[in-house]
Design an enzyme around this catalytic site. Structure first.
Site, PDB file in Angstrom:
ATOM      1  N   ARG A  53      68.846  44.561 -96.198  1.00 40.94           N
ATOM      2  CA  ARG A  53      69.934  44.613 -97.299  1.00 40.94           C
ATOM      3  C   ARG A  53      71.350  44.677 -96.851  1.00 40.94           C
ATOM      4  O   ARG A  53      71.440  45.006 -95.569  1.00 40.94           O
ATOM      5  CB  ARG A  53      69.601  45.967 -98.198  1.00 40.94           C
ATOM      6  CG  ARG A  53      68.116  46.235 -98.793  1.00 40.94           C
ATOM      7  CD  ARG A  53      68.159  47.562 -99.208  1.00 40.94           C
ATOM      8  NE  ARG A  53      66.843  47.729-100.065  1.00 40.94           N
ATOM      9  CZ  ARG A  53      65.529  48.271 -99.359  1.00 40.94           C
ATOM     10  NH1 ARG A  53      65.694  48.583 -98.119  1.00 40.94           N
ATOM     11  NH2 ARG A  53      64.536  48.393-100.137  1.00 40.94           N
TER      12      ARG A  53
ATOM     13  N   LYS B 159      67.113  52.430 -98.610  1.00 34.13           N
ATOM     14  CA  LYS B 159      67.080  52.793 -99.925  1.00 34.13           C
ATOM     15  C   LYS B 159      65.855  53.378-100.313  1.00 34.13           C
ATOM     16  O   LYS B 159      65.539  54.312-101.322  1.00 34.13           O
ATOM     17  CB  LYS B 159      67.217  51.341-100.788  1.00 34.13           C
ATOM     18  CG  LYS B 159      67.015  51.571-102.382  1.00 34.13           C
ATOM     19  CD  LYS B 159      67.077  50.319-102.869  1.00 34.13           C
ATOM     20  CE  LYS B 159      67.052  50.294-104.575  1.00 34.13           C
ATOM     21  NZ  LYS B 159      67.121  49.064-105.114  1.00 34.13           N
TER      22      LYS B 159
ATOM     23  N   HIS C 213      71.717  39.488-101.135  1.00 33.54           N
ATOM     24  CA  HIS C 213      70.250  39.600-101.075  1.00 33.54           C
ATOM     25  C   HIS C 213      69.472  38.668-101.464  1.00 33.54           C
ATOM     26  O   HIS C 213      68.183  38.594-101.066  1.00 33.54           O
ATOM     27  CB  HIS C 213      70.020  40.605-102.851  1.00 33.54           C
ATOM     28  CG  HIS C 213      69.143  41.986-102.540  1.00 33.54           C
ATOM     29  ND1 HIS C 213      69.253  42.793-101.770  1.00 33.54           N
ATOM     30  CD2 HIS C 213      67.976  41.854-103.249  1.00 33.54           C
ATOM     31  CE1 HIS C 213      68.112  43.568-101.846  1.00 33.54           C
ATOM     32  NE2 HIS C 213      67.434  42.910-102.624  1.00 33.54           N
TER      33      HIS C 213
ATOM     34  N   ARG D  17      67.493  38.222 -98.263  1.00 30.73           N
ATOM     35  CA  ARG D  17      66.304  38.983 -98.114  1.00 30.73           C
ATOM     36  C   ARG D  17      65.338  38.649 -98.669  1.00 30.73           C
ATOM     37  O   ARG D  17      64.089  38.437 -98.388  1.00 30.73           O
ATOM     38  CB  ARG D  17      66.590  40.236 -98.374  1.00 30.73           C
ATOM     39  CG  ARG D  17      65.571  41.373 -98.674  1.00 30.73           C
ATOM     40  CD  ARG D  17      66.271  42.746 -98.996  1.00 30.73           C
ATOM     41  NE  ARG D  17      65.172  43.800 -99.337  1.00 30.73           N
ATOM     42  CZ  ARG D  17      64.562  44.692 -98.491  1.00 30.73           C
ATOM     43  NH1 ARG D  17      64.939  44.596 -97.216  1.00 30.73           N
ATOM     44  NH2 ARG D  17      63.773  45.567 -99.130  1.00 30.73           N
TER      45      ARG D  17
ATOM     46  N   HIS E  39      59.459  48.257 -98.793  1.00 31.51           N
ATOM     47  CA  HIS E  39      59.111  48.542-100.054  1.00 31.51           C
ATOM     48  C   HIS E  39      58.129  49.795-100.249  1.00 31.51           C
ATOM     49  O   HIS E  39      57.045  49.992 -99.524  1.00 31.51           O
ATOM     50  CB  HIS E  39      58.604  47.361-100.850  1.00 31.51           C
ATOM     51  CG  HIS E  39      59.497  46.265-100.974  1.00 31.51           C
ATOM     52  ND1 HIS E  39      59.064  45.027-101.142  1.00 31.51           N
ATOM     53  CD2 HIS E  39      60.896  46.435-101.072  1.00 31.51           C
ATOM     54  CE1 HIS E  39      60.051  44.056-101.473  1.00 31.51           C
ATOM     55  NE2 HIS E  39      61.315  45.038-101.386  1.00 31.51           N
TER      56      HIS E  39
ATOM     57  N   TYR F 161      57.167  37.916-104.822  1.00 28.88           N
ATOM     58  CA  TYR F 161      57.312  36.724-104.000  1.00 28.88           C
ATOM     59  C   TYR F 161      56.193  35.834-103.935  1.00 28.88           C
ATOM     60  O   TYR F 161      56.403  34.519-103.691  1.00 28.88           O
ATOM     61  CB  TYR F 161      57.870  37.053-102.428  1.00 28.88           C
ATOM     62  CG  TYR F 161      58.848  38.101-102.347  1.00 28.88           C
ATOM     63  CD1 TYR F 161      60.349  37.581-102.823  1.00 28.88           C
ATOM     64  CD2 TYR F 161      58.764  39.177-102.023  1.00 28.88           C
ATOM     65  CE1 TYR F 161      61.309  38.156-102.579  1.00 28.88           C
ATOM     66  CE2 TYR F 161      60.182  40.187-102.012  1.00 28.88           C
ATOM     67  CZ  TYR F 161      61.203  39.715-102.110  1.00 28.88           C
ATOM     68  OH  TYR F 161      62.555  40.428-102.076  1.00 28.88           O
TER      69      TYR F 161
END
Length: 308
Positions: A136, A161, A267, A270, A293, A302
């Site tokens: 990120r 995050k 982003h 990424r 994640h 994705y």
């Protein structure tokens, strides 16, 4: 009354270690909420007044659902964390707006390379590292010298995050450039010390525990600003990392030079990193770990891109 309350709000945000960006946002929305109701104290208001404010933002101001939810989160924080009022009992969460879920924009490998080639100076190195590790924007900009392990070719990500630290492989193609960058940072730090500066922001209470750590070279940001700036919280003059808006502006300019019509933001790289890994046959669980994640369902989006 309002100013005193906002001071308490700032104190609570800092006590909970929220970012300066969150602090600025929450204070601004709380102030707007109070002013919208003619400076009435939040203790005199409740769900009805919150709903009126959110309706005003949606209908009159025509803000996006995400912006509306940000305002809602700020006001909710004010009530629950500062005023200690349980708003959930009032069914307050029903006021949260439903946000649209969009498929992420993805660049081809050729498009990524074209944009990187049109970047200049340190920004080119930052973007290459960000794409090469699937980081990120705030993760790559907050990297410190200690986070790069050249012995094992690893990059360490802390306080992300997902609140989960992770280790990523260091792209070998930029290893020498990173070594040169660290040398420049170290030299700049030495000059800052001579000039009476040289401290850096440290996370949480680390500075209180280790008084001299803020001037230790290993804690310096890997990608510092060219100029010193005043820390908005401590008032101390320091060398902060490259600003997100500055880096984002350079990405936008490079994308325009590359004649790419897609909406390119930080982003996107990424998203492209994850998609390219899938195309290369990397399993979804491994990609989940690399991206940090919490849920594999987040990473699964994705796979939808490759199906379309």
């Amino acid at each position: 009354m309002a100013r005193k309350l906002l001071d308490l709000l700032r104190d609570k945000i800092r006590f909970m270690h929220y970012s300066i960006r969150t602090e600025t946002s929450y204070v601004s929305w709380s102030k707007q909420y109070i002013l919208f109701h003619n400076k009435r104290h939040p203790l005199e208001m409740g769900k009805k007044e919150i709903e009126e404010f959110l309706t005003f933002l949606a209908v009159k101001k025509k803000v996006s659902p995400s912006t509306k939810n940000q305002a809602f989160s700020a006001v909710l924080f004010l009530y629950t964390q500062v005023l200690n009022i349980n708003m959930k009992a009032q069914g307050i969460n029903a006021l949260r707006a439903q946000e649209r879920k969009h498929l992420p924009i993805v660049l081809t490998r050729e498009e990524v390379q074209n944009i990187i080639s049109n970047m200049k100076g340190v920004y080119k190195l930052i973007l290459t590292l960000m794409y090469g590790c699937g980081l990120r924007m705030n993760e790559v900009l907050r990297l410190r010298l200690k986070d790069i392990d050249f012995g094992f070719d690893k990059v360490y990500i802390y306080d992300s995050k997902s609140l989960k630290d992770r280790v990523l492989p260091l792209p070998s193609i930029i290893k020498q450039e990173l070594l040169s960058q660290i040398t420049k940072v170290t030299q700049t730090h030495s000059q800052d010390l001579i000039n009476g500066y040289g401290s850096v922001y440290l996370p949480y209470a680390f500075e209180c525990k280790f008084k001299n750590a803020k001037k230790d070279p290993k804690w310096k940001f890997l990608f510092p600003m060219d100029n010193l700036s005043v820390d908005p919280r401590s008032g101390e003059t320091r060398r902060h990392h490259v600003l997100e808006k500055t880096f984002g502006r350079n990405i936008k300019i490079a994308a325009q030079k590359s004649n790419i019509n897609k909406k390119v933001s930080s982003h996107v790289f990424r998203h492209s990193y994850a998609t390219h890994l899938l195309q290369a046959g990397i399993d979804i669980r491994s990609i989940q770990e690399l991206l940090g994640h919490k849920s594999v369902e987040t990473t699964m989006i994705y796979t939808h891109i490759l199906r379309h």
